[in-house]
Scaffold this active site. Sequence first.
Site, PDB file in Angstrom:
ATOM      1  N   ASP A   7       1.606  -0.591   0.307  1.00 43.70           N
ATOM      2  CA  ASP A   7       2.279   0.656  -0.029  1.00 43.70           C
ATOM      3  C   ASP A   7       3.719   0.512   0.493  1.00 43.70           C
ATOM      4  O   ASP A   7       4.002  -0.384   1.299  1.00 43.70           O
ATOM      5  CB  ASP A   7       1.545   1.797   0.692  1.00 43.70           C
ATOM      6  N   LEU A   8       4.629   1.363   0.026  1.00 47.58           N
ATOM      7  CA  LEU A   8       6.028   1.217   0.465  1.00 47.58           C
ATOM      8  C   LEU A   8       6.385   2.222   1.575  1.00 47.58           C
ATOM      9  O   LEU A   8       6.559   1.844   2.740  1.00 47.58           O
ATOM     10  CB  LEU A   8       6.959   1.395  -0.745  1.00 47.58           C
ATOM     11  N   ASP A   9       6.449   3.504   1.193  1.00 44.89           N
ATOM     12  CA  ASP A   9       6.862   4.522   2.160  1.00 44.89           C
ATOM     13  C   ASP A   9       5.780   4.707   3.226  1.00 44.89           C
ATOM     14  O   ASP A   9       4.642   5.032   2.901  1.00 44.89           O
ATOM     15  CB  ASP A   9       7.115   5.847   1.413  1.00 44.89           C
ATOM     16  N   THR A  15      10.743   6.051   4.371  1.00 48.20           N
ATOM     17  CA  THR A  15      11.616   6.837   3.498  1.00 48.20           C
ATOM     18  C   THR A  15      11.216   8.312   3.504  1.00 48.20           C
ATOM     19  O   THR A  15      11.939   9.140   2.955  1.00 48.20           O
ATOM     20  CB  THR A  15      11.612   6.280   2.047  1.00 48.20           C
ATOM     21  N   LYS A  43       3.317  13.072   1.444  1.00 49.28           N
ATOM     22  CA  LYS A  43       3.257  11.617   1.635  1.00 49.28           C
ATOM     23  C   LYS A  43       2.294  10.968   0.639  1.00 49.28           C
ATOM     24  O   LYS A  43       1.144  11.385   0.527  1.00 49.28           O
ATOM     25  CB  LYS A  43       2.880  11.278   3.078  1.00 49.28           C
ATOM     26  N   SER A 112       3.118   1.189  -4.990  1.00 46.56           N
ATOM     27  CA  SER A 112       3.739   2.419  -4.483  1.00 46.56           C
ATOM     28  C   SER A 112       3.810   3.499  -5.557  1.00 46.56           C
ATOM     29  O   SER A 112       3.897   3.197  -6.742  1.00 46.56           O
ATOM     30  CB  SER A 112       5.161   2.088  -4.006  1.00 46.56           C
ATOM     31  N   ALA A 113       3.787   4.750  -5.115  1.00 49.14           N
ATOM     32  CA  ALA A 113       3.941   5.886  -6.047  1.00 49.14           C
ATOM     33  C   ALA A 113       5.401   6.100  -6.416  1.00 49.14           C
ATOM     34  O   ALA A 113       5.704   6.837  -7.350  1.00 49.14           O
ATOM     35  CB  ALA A 113       3.390   7.154  -5.397  1.00 49.14           C
ATOM     36  N   LYS A 143      -2.213   8.029  -7.216  1.00 52.32           N
ATOM     37  CA  LYS A 143      -3.206   7.951  -6.144  1.00 52.32           C
ATOM     38  C   LYS A 143      -3.705   9.377  -5.894  1.00 52.32           C
ATOM     39  O   LYS A 143      -2.880  10.285  -5.943  1.00 52.32           O
ATOM     40  CB  LYS A 143      -2.570   7.418  -4.842  1.00 52.32           C
ATOM     41  N   GLU A 167      -1.917   0.956   3.680  1.00 52.72           N
ATOM     42  CA  GLU A 167      -1.552   2.314   3.251  1.00 52.72           C
ATOM     43  C   GLU A 167      -1.391   3.269   4.432  1.00 52.72           C
ATOM     44  O   GLU A 167      -2.060   3.112   5.437  1.00 52.72           O
ATOM     45  CB  GLU A 167      -2.691   2.886   2.385  1.00 52.72           C
ATOM     46  N   ASP A 168      -0.531   4.275   4.263  1.00 52.58           N
ATOM     47  CA  ASP A 168      -0.393   5.290   5.319  1.00 52.58           C
ATOM     48  C   ASP A 168      -0.881   6.666   4.869  1.00 52.58           C
ATOM     49  O   ASP A 168      -0.934   7.589   5.686  1.00 52.58           O
ATOM     50  CB  ASP A 168       1.075   5.423   5.750  1.00 52.58           C
TER      51      ASP A 168
HETATM   52  P1  B16 Z   1       9.909   8.873  -5.804  1.00 55.87           P
HETATM   53  P2  B16 Z   1       4.601   5.492  -1.404  1.00 55.87           P
HETATM   54  C1  B16 Z   1       5.680   7.813  -2.185  1.00 55.87           C
HETATM   55  O1  B16 Z   1       5.833   6.491  -1.765  1.00 55.87           O
HETATM   56  C2  B16 Z   1       6.120   8.766  -1.088  1.00 55.87           C
HETATM   57  O2  B16 Z   1       5.256   8.664   0.032  1.00 55.87           O
HETATM   58  C3  B16 Z   1       6.063  10.189  -1.610  1.00 55.87           C
HETATM   59  O3  B16 Z   1       6.486  11.080  -0.606  1.00 55.87           O
HETATM   60  C4  B16 Z   1       6.971  10.296  -2.848  1.00 55.87           C
HETATM   61  O4  B16 Z   1       6.912  11.609  -3.382  1.00 55.87           O
HETATM   62  C5  B16 Z   1       6.515   9.277  -3.883  1.00 55.87           C
HETATM   63  O5  B16 Z   1       6.552   7.970  -3.326  1.00 55.87           O
HETATM   64  C6  B16 Z   1       7.383   9.295  -5.135  1.00 55.87           C
HETATM   65  O6  B16 Z   1       8.661   8.835  -4.808  1.00 55.87           O
HETATM   66  O7  B16 Z   1      10.425  10.279  -5.845  1.00 55.87           O
HETATM   67  O8  B16 Z   1      10.859   7.892  -5.192  1.00 55.87           O
HETATM   68  O9  B16 Z   1       9.416   8.419  -7.159  1.00 55.87           O
HETATM   69  O10 B16 Z   1       4.088   5.943  -0.069  1.00 55.87           O
HETATM   70  O11 B16 Z   1       3.558   5.584  -2.512  1.00 55.87           O
HETATM   71  O12 B16 Z   1       5.286   4.161  -1.348  1.00 55.87           O
HETATM   72 MG    MG Z   2       2.989   5.694   1.761  1.00 56.21          MG
END
Ligand code: B16
Ligand code: MG
Length: 215
Positions: A7-9, A15, A43, A112-113, A143, A167-168
């Site tokens: 996962d990224l964030d 972020t 998140k 990542s999302a 997810k 993942e977090d």
């Molecule tokens: P964006 P992850 C997610 O990242 C974030 O945790 C979540 O807070 C955010 O809304 C989502 O990405 C979408 O991000 O606006 O940049 O498309 O944890 O799945 O890496």
């Molecule tokens: Mg995350």
Amino acid sequence: MKAFIFDLDGVIVDTAKYHYLAWKNLAKSLGFVFTEEHNELLKGVSRVRSLEILLEIGKVQLTEEQKQPLLLKKNEEYLEYVNKMTPNEILPGISDVLDYLDANNITYALGSASKNAPLILKKVGLLNRFTAIVDGNDVSKAKPDPEVFLIGAQKLQMKPENCIVVEDAIAGIEAANAANMVSIGIGDAELLKDATYILKDTTDFTIDFLKNLMN
Ligand code: B16
Ligand code: MG
């Protein structure tokens, strides 16, 4: 052979703090306060769903048409922070983990999302390290649906049961479980209790832990 899907964030970088600043400002412009506790609910959640949750918190009702400029505004402000990111923002221990995986020919993908994932990876100097990148632009179901990780496994040419997800977010652990993958939860043990392994933060993601896992 095993492969990893990160996962990224919350795993590679934090972020969430930038998402928070941008969402907080948006809430302020709509006339309500958005707290750090509220931000926890976003998140791992997609951008569109995040706005819906935020509007529920503020008890604000908008049409789909009215939501579009708000999503744009939030993302523009968020990107101002992202554009200032540097490799110093890679979370502790993660660079060592990636170096170890490279040295041992263990492949890894991003799952990542975020639709901004490639830009964020570029900013922190990791864009070319991943064999595959699956992000918010590639999936039709967010997810906890396993789609993001199943596409990741496919791109790595690995069976899901040989993939290890890091993942977090609860939704991410649920997605990994639904994909029949091993999961490493980074964060609160109570929250992430459905993960195969739980580490309190990335500093616990050590080479010793990795070696034990691979054996
Ligand atoms: P964006 P992850 C997610 O990242 C974030 O945790 C979540 O807070 C955010 O809304 C989502 O990405 C979408 O991000 O606006 O940049 O498309 O944890 O799945 O890496
Ligand atoms: Mg995350």
